[in-house]
Design a protein around this motif. Sequence first.
Motif, PDB file in Angstrom:
ATOM      1  N   HIS B 702     -39.309  31.004 -54.837  1.00 11.37           N
ATOM      2  CA  HIS B 702     -40.338  32.014 -55.035  1.00 11.37           C
ATOM      3  C   HIS B 702     -41.024  32.421 -53.725  1.00 11.37           C
ATOM      4  O   HIS B 702     -41.882  33.272 -53.712  1.00 11.37           O
ATOM      5  CB  HIS B 702     -41.322  31.599 -56.134  1.00 11.37           C
ATOM      6  CG  HIS B 702     -42.462  30.771 -55.645  1.00 11.37           C
ATOM      7  ND1 HIS B 702     -42.304  29.471 -55.295  1.00 11.37           N
ATOM      8  CD2 HIS B 702     -43.761  31.093 -55.450  1.00 11.37           C
ATOM      9  CE1 HIS B 702     -43.490  29.007 -54.899  1.00 11.37           C
ATOM     10  NE2 HIS B 702     -44.372  29.962 -54.984  1.00 11.37           N
ATOM     11  N   LEU B 704     -39.184  33.870 -51.613  1.00  8.73           N
ATOM     12  CA  LEU B 704     -38.371  35.030 -51.245  1.00  8.73           C
ATOM     13  C   LEU B 704     -39.127  36.327 -51.511  1.00  8.73           C
ATOM     14  O   LEU B 704     -39.949  36.391 -52.422  1.00  8.73           O
ATOM     15  CB  LEU B 704     -37.068  35.024 -52.052  1.00  8.73           C
ATOM     16  CG  LEU B 704     -36.121  33.869 -51.722  1.00  8.73           C
ATOM     17  CD1 LEU B 704     -35.057  33.736 -52.797  1.00  8.73           C
ATOM     18  CD2 LEU B 704     -35.475  34.068 -50.365  1.00  8.73           C
ATOM     19  N   SER B 705     -38.811  37.335 -50.735  1.00  6.60           N
ATOM     20  CA  SER B 705     -39.485  38.615 -50.934  1.00  6.60           C
ATOM     21  C   SER B 705     -39.063  39.193 -52.278  1.00  6.60           C
ATOM     22  O   SER B 705     -38.051  38.798 -52.854  1.00  6.60           O
ATOM     23  CB  SER B 705     -39.097  39.582 -49.821  1.00  6.60           C
ATOM     24  OG  SER B 705     -37.746  39.913 -49.955  1.00  6.60           O
ATOM     25  N   SER B 706     -39.841  40.140 -52.764  1.00 10.08           N
ATOM     26  CA  SER B 706     -39.603  40.590 -54.134  1.00 10.08           C
ATOM     27  C   SER B 706     -38.239  41.256 -54.263  1.00 10.08           C
ATOM     28  O   SER B 706     -37.567  41.096 -55.278  1.00 10.08           O
ATOM     29  CB  SER B 706     -40.723  41.505 -54.596  1.00 10.08           C
ATOM     30  OG  SER B 706     -40.608  42.757 -53.995  1.00 10.08           O
ATOM     31  N   ARG B 710     -35.384  40.129 -56.923  1.00  3.20           N
ATOM     32  CA  ARG B 710     -34.785  41.031 -57.917  1.00  3.20           C
ATOM     33  C   ARG B 710     -33.268  40.942 -57.868  1.00  3.20           C
ATOM     34  O   ARG B 710     -32.604  40.884 -58.905  1.00  3.20           O
ATOM     35  CB  ARG B 710     -35.180  42.480 -57.623  1.00  3.20           C
ATOM     36  CG  ARG B 710     -36.552  42.812 -58.068  1.00  3.20           C
ATOM     37  CD  ARG B 710     -36.800  44.292 -57.899  1.00  3.20           C
ATOM     38  NE  ARG B 710     -38.227  44.539 -57.982  1.00  3.20           N
ATOM     39  CZ  ARG B 710     -38.779  45.743 -57.993  1.00  3.20           C
ATOM     40  NH1 ARG B 710     -38.015  46.813 -57.905  1.00  3.20           N
ATOM     41  NH2 ARG B 710     -40.076  45.886 -58.083  1.00  3.20           N
ATOM     42  N   GLN B 764     -49.863  36.103 -61.493  1.00  2.00           N
ATOM     43  CA  GLN B 764     -48.594  35.810 -60.819  1.00  2.00           C
ATOM     44  C   GLN B 764     -47.451  35.706 -61.816  1.00  2.00           C
ATOM     45  O   GLN B 764     -46.342  36.166 -61.567  1.00  2.00           O
ATOM     46  CB  GLN B 764     -48.713  34.516 -60.023  1.00  2.00           C
ATOM     47  CG  GLN B 764     -49.454  34.733 -58.715  1.00  2.00           C
ATOM     48  CD  GLN B 764     -49.560  33.462 -57.913  1.00  2.00           C
ATOM     49  OE1 GLN B 764     -48.720  32.577 -58.020  1.00  2.00           O
ATOM     50  NE2 GLN B 764     -50.594  33.365 -57.113  1.00  2.00           N
ATOM     51  N   GLU B 771     -41.089  41.712 -62.119  1.00  2.00           N
ATOM     52  CA  GLU B 771     -40.076  41.776 -61.064  1.00  2.00           C
ATOM     53  C   GLU B 771     -38.708  41.413 -61.621  1.00  2.00           C
ATOM     54  O   GLU B 771     -37.701  42.056 -61.337  1.00  2.00           O
ATOM     55  CB  GLU B 771     -40.425  40.802 -59.931  1.00  2.00           C
ATOM     56  CG  GLU B 771     -41.600  41.228 -59.076  1.00  2.00           C
ATOM     57  CD  GLU B 771     -41.209  42.299 -58.081  1.00  2.00           C
ATOM     58  OE1 GLU B 771     -39.993  42.519 -57.888  1.00  2.00           O
ATOM     59  OE2 GLU B 771     -42.115  42.930 -57.514  1.00  2.00           O
ATOM     60  N   ASN B 814     -48.783  49.775 -61.680  1.00  2.00           N
ATOM     61  CA  ASN B 814     -47.699  50.365 -60.900  1.00  2.00           C
ATOM     62  C   ASN B 814     -46.378  49.656 -61.152  1.00  2.00           C
ATOM     63  O   ASN B 814     -45.333  50.284 -61.329  1.00  2.00           O
ATOM     64  CB  ASN B 814     -48.090  50.282 -59.420  1.00  2.00           C
ATOM     65  CG  ASN B 814     -47.263  51.187 -58.565  1.00  2.00           C
ATOM     66  OD1 ASN B 814     -46.289  50.728 -57.985  1.00  2.00           O
ATOM     67  ND2 ASN B 814     -47.606  52.459 -58.501  1.00  2.00           N
ATOM     68  N   LEU B 815     -46.431  48.348 -61.194  1.00  2.00           N
ATOM     69  CA  LEU B 815     -45.206  47.570 -61.396  1.00  2.00           C
ATOM     70  C   LEU B 815     -44.654  47.777 -62.813  1.00  2.00           C
ATOM     71  O   LEU B 815     -43.436  47.840 -63.011  1.00  2.00           O
ATOM     72  CB  LEU B 815     -45.510  46.091 -61.130  1.00  2.00           C
ATOM     73  CG  LEU B 815     -44.332  45.140 -60.971  1.00  2.00           C
ATOM     74  CD1 LEU B 815     -43.353  45.644 -59.931  1.00  2.00           C
ATOM     75  CD2 LEU B 815     -44.842  43.758 -60.558  1.00  2.00           C
TER      76      LEU B 815
END
Lengths: 153, 1112
Positions: B702, B704-706, B710, B764, B771, B814-815
Amino acid sequence: MADDLDFTTGDAGASSTYPMQCSALRKNGFVVLKGRPCKIVEMSTSKTGKHGHAKVHLVGIDIFTGKKYEDICPSTHNMDVPNIKRSDYQLIGIQDGYLSLLTESGEVREDLKLPEGDLGKEIEGKFNASEDVQISVICAMNEECAVAIKPCK
Amino acid sequence: MICVKAPPSMVNNEQRQHAEHIFLSFRKSKSPFAVCKHILETSKVDYVLFQAATAIMEAVVREWILLEKSSIESLRTFLLTYVLQRPNLQKYVREQILLAVAVIVKRGSLDKSIDCKSIFHEVSQLISSGNPTVQTLACSILTALLSEFSSSSKTSNIGLSMEFHGNCKRIFQEDDLRQIFMLTVEVLQEFSRRENLNAQMSSVFQRYLALANQAKSCGEKPTESWRETLLDSRVMELFFTVHRKIREDTDMAQDSLQCLAQLASLHGPVFPDEGSQVDYLAHFIEGLLNTINGIEIEDSEAVGISSIISNLITVFPRNILTAIPSELFSSFVNCLTHLTCSFGRSAALEEVLDKDDMVYMEAYDKLLESWLTLVQDDKHFHKGFFTQHAVQVFNSYIQCHLAAPDGTRNLTANGVASREEEEISELQEDDRDQFSDQLASVGMLGRIAAEHCIPLLTSLLEDRVTRLHGQLQRHQQQLLASPGSGSIDNKVLDDLYEDIHWLILVTGYLLANDTQGETPLIPPEVMEYSIKHSTEVDINTTLQILGSPGEKASSIPGYNRTDSVIRLLSAILRVSEVESRAIRANLTHLLSPQMGKDIVWFLKRWAKTYLLVDEKLYDQISLPFNTAFGADTEGSQWIVGYLLEKVISNLAVWSSEQDLANDTVQLLVTLVERRERANLVIQCENWWNLAKQFARRSPPLHYLSSSVQRTLMKALVLGGFAHMDTETKQQYWTEVLQPLQQRFLNVINQENFQQICQEEEVKQEITATLEALCGIAEATQIDNVAILFNFLMDFLNNCIGLMEVYKNTPETVNLIIEVFVEVAHKQICYLGEAKAMNLYEACLTLLQVYSKNNLGRQRIDVTAEEDQYQDLLLIMELLTNLLSKEFIDFSDTDEVFRGHEPGQAANRSVSAADVVLYGVNLVLPLMSQDLLKFPSLCNQYYKLITFICEIFPEKIPQLPEDLFKSLMYSLELGMSSMSSEVCQLCLEALTPLAEQCAKAQETDSSLFLATRHFLKMVFDMLVLQKHNTEMTTAAGEAFYTLVCLHQAEYSELVETLLSSQQDPVIYQRLADAFNKLTASSTPPTLDRKQKMAFLKSLEEFMANVGGLLCVK
């Protein structure tokens, strides 16, 4: 630089932030820069030499003052992320420049200032016209501020 | 009038501006010819002369239809004579007058009223005068004509369509251009015969050379009429001679080389037959070799010479190339080899010196590309013809990229090493992309000379592996001996990393091709090479070399009797192994993330091509390949396990290196995206561990970048479609997808969710789920969409609830919208009616909630506008995605869902349009004019509404009044005060709307009334305002349809315009022009033929009237 940060976040209170590896931060997310809770508006990486390790360049905007802050740090570095809390309250009064707000659970809080500027005037106007409005409040690192209003339907 | 250019001491700013204003209005005044002539003859002030010439030029074009042809003719003669009689005019004045002449000639060619021929006659007389000054003038005339006629970018703005300019260019090229060229060649011939040229002569020479270059470049594809001129060997020789004479003059050499490069690309009907083409080519190559051989090439010649060679190789067909005398061809290839190596070395020097202008790099690129063209189609040459040349070019490339002593990287010309650590931003392209063309050529040459190049790469890599291992060990000992002793000199390490970096890139390009979409094949040269040696190879030792990356290759007995291609792969696995061991020894900080990237990039490229080679795709397959990585082999299972282990280790160790993590996860996707490979992957325990670990959302994954997370989710989902028995499959989904669902439901179903929703852990959890949903959507393929859609749909409905809960949390909102965008983007095209309906409904509800929560809400926080902008951009994207269903639809009435949902009738008939229009209705009130200032949002918005008007014009009149009004207002706004791109979109939207009105025949609908208003707007735009000529087509189409619809109003507009004209001549001309405009389409009807005729007349109309009405 790292020491600086630890020092400044120290007096903001331990529970109001949590650490996160720099690389896992995201644009539109939040980070503490120079002791201030900021929204990340720009995030880029660079390295020294082709075989160097990544560094992250962050640009953030203070969520309360709008001031811009920047920082650069190794991407393995842990950064503090502010806990951001947003709440909506119903406006029930204005007294001596303070708002009276009704929480969902029915409690009243009166410790929040009427914001300055347009929003403050808007709130006062709506209140004086006896319109029902909801106030959105943002809270981070022991600071709190009304940021939005919406008429109740 | 002198004020404009007067020194500041004499006039003030105001006076200067006033003077300028006078000039500008002077230029717009009517029929200024007499005044201008008078000024030209009497004034001594250059600036005034310049303005007079400009005024003449503009007025001639503007008033063309009002002028008598004879007076135009005499004006032209006047201007030409004027210049001839005044040799001492300032250059800029002279050129402006000649430009006026050229424009007159060009405008004249539209109605064939002016004859060009007389001009050429006059010019050739000037040339034969022998007087350098007069010759210069002749050159200027030709240059002015050429630039006016030839390129569309250089033509003057005389209010004519691009098509007119194009026609002029074509007619000009057929005849007049050749005349110019011949006149030029004559002059050059004369100059080249002279021993010495004085300064003046040489400058005339230079001008003509530039002219020849320009003339030649206009005739890109010469027709038969050029045959006599261009195939005359004296012409070609002339240019070689000229170049030899002037090659040390940088500017002139540029022109002469460009002329030669153009002669080198001669093709088409200019050649009567193949024989003449062969003769021409042979002659040219001879001339070229004579010119280059034995000279030291100047820096300024490098690019030109390589363009000549590149043109020869690209343009002349192989059979022509091989038909020239074989010795000549060999010399040519030798010369090419020599130049390539030499330019490569010079390019490397340029890099060391960090020059801004990389001429040798450019030249080297061109030559390497020529090699690729040359050898790609090698059946015309006997086998092995290019091998030795390929070896030389390959060796020199490797040499330039390796550090001393093997190579010369970073060495300056006198052998001094330079080393600089510069700051590299993420925007800097990776070498593998920046130099992909070079690498593709070098890789190709490496295949041709596989016998040499593959073993060379292997031994260089194996050597670096050993040294890297040793160096890291020494560092480790040093660290153990004196921990924290700070700085270690990394020079040796960095040199090794850089060597390995280039060796891996070259190996990657040699062993496999870049591919997009299709299944990449093992290059035939590599396959043949392996097959050829397979009898000498010991398979077991080969497998042993492959399977023991931790051991030195040379320590394995019999290591020389192994398959060379597999040994090259295993050399890279050895690099990878050294990296892994260093990580285990806590030396990660000493490693190069770049090298880590190179390794996984290579492995991905390799795996796509070689792993589980499909025998059916090849005529013949190498036994070692088949044994080592064929289907159902221990080798392939082992290597899949090895790659997986690498991926898992990288994701844990390199989470902070975004690019490396990304390349790593891409390797993982490659491993599972094809079912045969996925079948092996899911047999690894590690894979299941990875899945469980990711589902737990614990470190290190976790971190890691989003985007990496993905893609990881995508890979895990793709893996789930591997072949498994039902029970295993059940178990897999229980491990991968169910925890996601379970955790999510646990959170949102808590009684106090409303109260705790702002707690950090809860937020979170929600973010991670959203994500992951994006990642799952990304994994959509036609054969899994049924399962994934049903799975995602449950979430989408819950997400709408989240929109409510998190209405004041912009980043979450937004997400959530992004999840919808992704699902619509990836799945809508596969969905049948019933499923599509489900998605439409979910999207609609989403938009309703969004709109309810944001309408009337006022925010003052610093990112309010940016947040809103991002939301709306996503919503536009969502609506566009939904709309795309109307033209990209792979669904077969829910066929992919058959069996999943028996017997549900889909008899509702809501179309995408309804949903989209409803969506637009909801978001439109949120679109403020301020938000439209964001260019991307503005463009997306107008694209969407144009889309709607084009696809569903019939829905527009039925819109609710408010929405209809906003839409029309948006169109009006777009036409009047946005970018030209947006204006064009709006014009395109008008045609279908007007057609719709015509079809409906309701003359009282609000759309009908609106289109009447648009008629006036488009009319004004075309007739009265200056506008971009590129828009004329879109405007014209809209205009015609609107005219058809509102004929009476159109006549009224014309009448009003005419009646406001006081000058009877202009009135008459205008009236004629309007009559002519509609002559071919009276009464106007929506008939394609008539419309085309109208558009054609419109063009002429614009040319005749365009400037007329803007006159003061």
